[in-house]
Design a protein around this motif. Structure first.
Motif, PDB file in Angstrom:
ATOM      1  N   THR A   1       0.828  -1.212   0.000  1.00 29.17           N
ATOM      2  CA  THR A   1       0.000   0.000   0.000  1.00 29.17           C
ATOM      3  C   THR A   1       0.862   1.261   0.000  1.00 29.17           C
ATOM      4  N   HIS A   2       2.186   1.134  -0.234  1.00 31.53           N
ATOM      5  CA  HIS A   2       3.098   2.257  -0.024  1.00 31.53           C
ATOM      6  C   HIS A   2       3.249   3.175  -1.229  1.00 31.53           C
TER       7      HIS A   2
ATOM      8  N   ALA B   1      -9.317  15.057  -8.616  1.00 26.04           N
ATOM      9  CA  ALA B   1      -9.989  14.297  -7.557  1.00 26.04           C
ATOM     10  C   ALA B   1      -9.550  12.836  -7.661  1.00 26.04           C
ATOM     11  N   ILE B   2      -9.072  12.291  -6.552  1.00 26.47           N
ATOM     12  CA  ILE B   2      -8.714  10.874  -6.497  1.00 26.47           C
ATOM     13  C   ILE B   2      -9.804  10.196  -5.670  1.00 26.47           C
ATOM     14  N   VAL B   3     -10.492   9.237  -6.287  1.00 31.30           N
ATOM     15  CA  VAL B   3     -11.753   8.735  -5.721  1.00 31.30           C
ATOM     16  C   VAL B   3     -11.659   7.254  -5.377  1.00 31.30           C
ATOM     17  N   GLY B   4     -12.118   6.895  -4.172  1.00 28.42           N
ATOM     18  CA  GLY B   4     -12.312   5.484  -3.875  1.00 28.42           C
ATOM     19  C   GLY B   4     -11.508   4.978  -2.699  1.00 28.42           C
ATOM     20  N   ASP B   5     -10.804   3.875  -2.928  1.00 32.58           N
ATOM     21  CA  ASP B   5     -10.100   3.151  -1.865  1.00 32.58           C
ATOM     22  C   ASP B   5      -8.719   3.771  -1.637  1.00 32.58           C
ATOM     23  N   ILE B   6      -8.712   4.929  -0.971  1.00 31.35           N
ATOM     24  CA  ILE B   6      -7.456   5.643  -0.723  1.00 31.35           C
ATOM     25  C   ILE B   6      -6.600   4.851   0.277  1.00 31.35           C
ATOM     26  N   LEU B   7      -7.271   4.231   1.251  1.00 33.15           N
ATOM     27  CA  LEU B   7      -6.589   3.552   2.358  1.00 33.15           C
ATOM     28  C   LEU B   7      -5.587   2.504   1.862  1.00 33.15           C
ATOM     29  N   HIS B   8      -5.971   1.732   0.848  1.00 34.03           N
ATOM     30  CA  HIS B   8      -5.123   0.622   0.412  1.00 34.03           C
ATOM     31  C   HIS B   8      -4.330   0.961  -0.854  1.00 34.03           C
TER      32      HIS B   8
ATOM     33  N   ARG C   1      -6.812  -6.647  -0.367  1.00 32.61           N
ATOM     34  CA  ARG C   1      -6.089  -6.109   0.795  1.00 32.61           C
ATOM     35  C   ARG C   1      -7.030  -5.841   1.973  1.00 32.61           C
ATOM     36  N   GLN C   2      -8.309  -6.234   1.850  1.00 35.67           N
ATOM     37  CA  GLN C   2      -9.262  -5.891   2.908  1.00 35.67           C
ATOM     38  C   GLN C   2      -9.547  -7.043   3.867  1.00 35.67           C
ATOM     39  N   GLY C   3      -8.915  -8.199   3.629  1.00 33.73           N
ATOM     40  CA  GLY C   3      -9.061  -9.303   4.566  1.00 33.73           C
ATOM     41  C   GLY C   3     -10.442  -9.937   4.514  1.00 33.73           C
TER      42      GLY C   3
ATOM     43  N   ALA D   1     -10.835  13.302 -12.805  1.00 32.59           N
ATOM     44  CA  ALA D   1     -11.219  12.343 -11.758  1.00 32.59           C
ATOM     45  C   ALA D   1     -10.470  11.040 -11.988  1.00 32.59           C
ATOM     46  N   ASN D   2      -9.664  10.666 -10.993  1.00 32.03           N
ATOM     47  CA  ASN D   2      -8.910   9.408 -11.075  1.00 32.03           C
ATOM     48  C   ASN D   2      -9.642   8.392 -10.200  1.00 32.03           C
ATOM     49  N   MET D   3     -10.343   7.456 -10.834  1.00 28.23           N
ATOM     50  CA  MET D   3     -11.220   6.512 -10.140  1.00 28.23           C
ATOM     51  C   MET D   3     -10.411   5.271  -9.754  1.00 28.23           C
ATOM     52  N   LEU D   4     -10.154   5.097  -8.468  1.00 31.86           N
ATOM     53  CA  LEU D   4      -9.307   3.993  -8.025  1.00 31.86           C
ATOM     54  C   LEU D   4     -10.085   2.686  -7.907  1.00 31.86           C
ATOM     55  N   ARG D   5      -9.340   1.623  -8.065  1.00 30.72           N
ATOM     56  CA  ARG D   5      -9.917   0.286  -7.888  1.00 30.72           C
ATOM     57  C   ARG D   5     -10.140  -0.007  -6.406  1.00 30.72           C
ATOM     58  N   ILE D   6     -11.269  -0.646  -6.102  1.00 25.14           N
ATOM     59  CA  ILE D   6     -11.469  -1.182  -4.750  1.00 25.14           C
ATOM     60  C   ILE D   6     -10.556  -2.402  -4.605  1.00 25.14           C
ATOM     61  N   GLN D   7      -9.643  -2.351  -3.632  1.00 18.53           N
ATOM     62  CA  GLN D   7      -8.621  -3.404  -3.504  1.00 18.53           C
ATOM     63  C   GLN D   7      -9.124  -4.489  -2.546  1.00 18.53           C
ATOM     64  N   LEU D   8     -10.016  -5.327  -3.053  1.00 20.05           N
ATOM     65  CA  LEU D   8     -10.629  -6.359  -2.210  1.00 20.05           C
ATOM     66  C   LEU D   8      -9.587  -7.283  -1.606  1.00 20.05           C
TER      67      LEU D   8
END
Ligand code: CP
Length: 318
Positions: A135-136, A162-169, A230-232, A221-228
């Motif tokens: 995630t780095h 705008a960067i949209v979505g799963d920012i955390l991962h 990495r979500q456990g 708008a940069n639409m990020l992938r949901i990183q399933l």
């Protein structure tokens, strides 16, 4: 140390100055011209040996680096962890040092662990390029994204992204924020609070949980992938369901038309079609998603070429 960039390795965007990024872009401009010729090959990295080490899945980055290396006439060796002795318990440093013993000059590495590229740069005698570490960071993705904005809008300075979505991962989000800010763009992050990192207030960005607000504000708008992956658990740990996520944070044609202005649409890939973005928008007139992929080859050629400057070839040296 590379003779021309202020860094020996490309581990993240933070080590690059604005002048370094602009030099990479100008060099990529030249390589884009090369890639438009009938013979898309130059001898710039002849006698340089590059190992592509992929410890995590990849389509775009792996193929893009390999093509970039071959267009520059480098000798290329590809390594995939699924078919290697890492399965027998060999450590990362042992694996890489055994490959370097065969006189490899540069290493391109993707790894699931944050910090793996930094770690390797301290323990292996070669120039290291981070092709995504957990995630780095994903520095070449950020460079090709900013380069694609420059190509589409003629500038990056002053552009609202705008960067949209799963920012955390997302390693893409962090590297994009750093790269865009160095080039003078404004950045807004948009997503559910559960997918925002705790340190978000230290990033110098605007933050919203409202996609319509972000879309009205931005030029890109940069639409990020949901990183399933990495979500456990079952892969959906940070929001109730993919359907609810798509309703609140997915971009479809109706939502796009309600913005009332043209917004450039980006996505780093791979796309979860119908989740963060529908096919109507991903394949629509304002999407530059495939331009990003095309530009990735020229950007990676530029990075490899500039980092190889001053390299004593075939000697596995820094
Ligand atoms: N954008 C990106 O890193 O894609 P891959 O995971 O397919 O390399």
């Amino acid at each position: 140390m590379s003779d021309v960039l202020g860094t020996t390795h490309l581990l993240g965007i933070d080590a690059l100055g604005t002048a370094d990024i602009e030099l990479i872009f100008r060099t990529a401009d030249g390589f884009k011209e090369v890639l438009s010729r009938p013979i898309k090959k130059v001898p710039s990295l002849r006698d340089v040996t590059i190992a592509n080490l992929f410890f995590e899945n990849s389509t775009r980055t792996r193929v893009s680096f390999e093509l970039a290396e071959k267009r520059l006439s480098a000798d290329v060796v590809n390594f995939s962890s699924s078919s290697s002795s890492t399965k027998k318990g060999e450590t990362l440093v042992d694996t890489v040092n055994n490959i370097l013993a065969m006189k490899v000059d540069m290493v391109v590495m993707r790894h699931p662990d944050p910090g793996a590229a930094v770690f390797l740069s301290r323990h292996a005698n070669a120039r290291i390029i981070n092709a995504g570490d957990g995630t780095h960071a994903h520095p070449t993705q950020a460079l090709l994204d900013a380069y694609s904005i420059r190509e589409k809008l003629g500038k990056v300075n002053g552009v609202k992204v705008a960067i949209v979505g799963d920012i955390l991962h997302s390693r893409v989000a962090l590297s994009n924020i750093q790269c865009l800010q160095k080039l003078g763009a404004e950045v807004m992050l948009c997503g559910p609070s559960t997918l925002m990192p705790k340190y978000v207030e230290h990033l110098g960005v605007r933050v919203t949980n409202n996609l319509d607000e972000a879309l009205k504000w931005c030029d890109v708008a940069n639409m990020l992938r949901i990183q399933l992956e990495r979500q456990g658990g079952d892969g959906i740990a940070n929001f109730p369901s993919l359907r609810e996520y798509a309703m609140l944070y997915g971009l479809d044609g109706n939502r796009y038309r309600q913005i009332g202005k043209e917004v450039v649409i980006m996505h780093p890939g791979p796309i979860n079609r119908g989740v963060e973005i529908t096919s109507e928008v991903a394949d629509g007139a304002n999407s530059i998603i495939l331009d990003q992929v095309e530009n990735g080859v020229a950007i990676r050629m530029a990075v490899l070429f500039l980092l190889a400057s001053g390299l004593e070839r075939g000697s596995a040296n820094k």
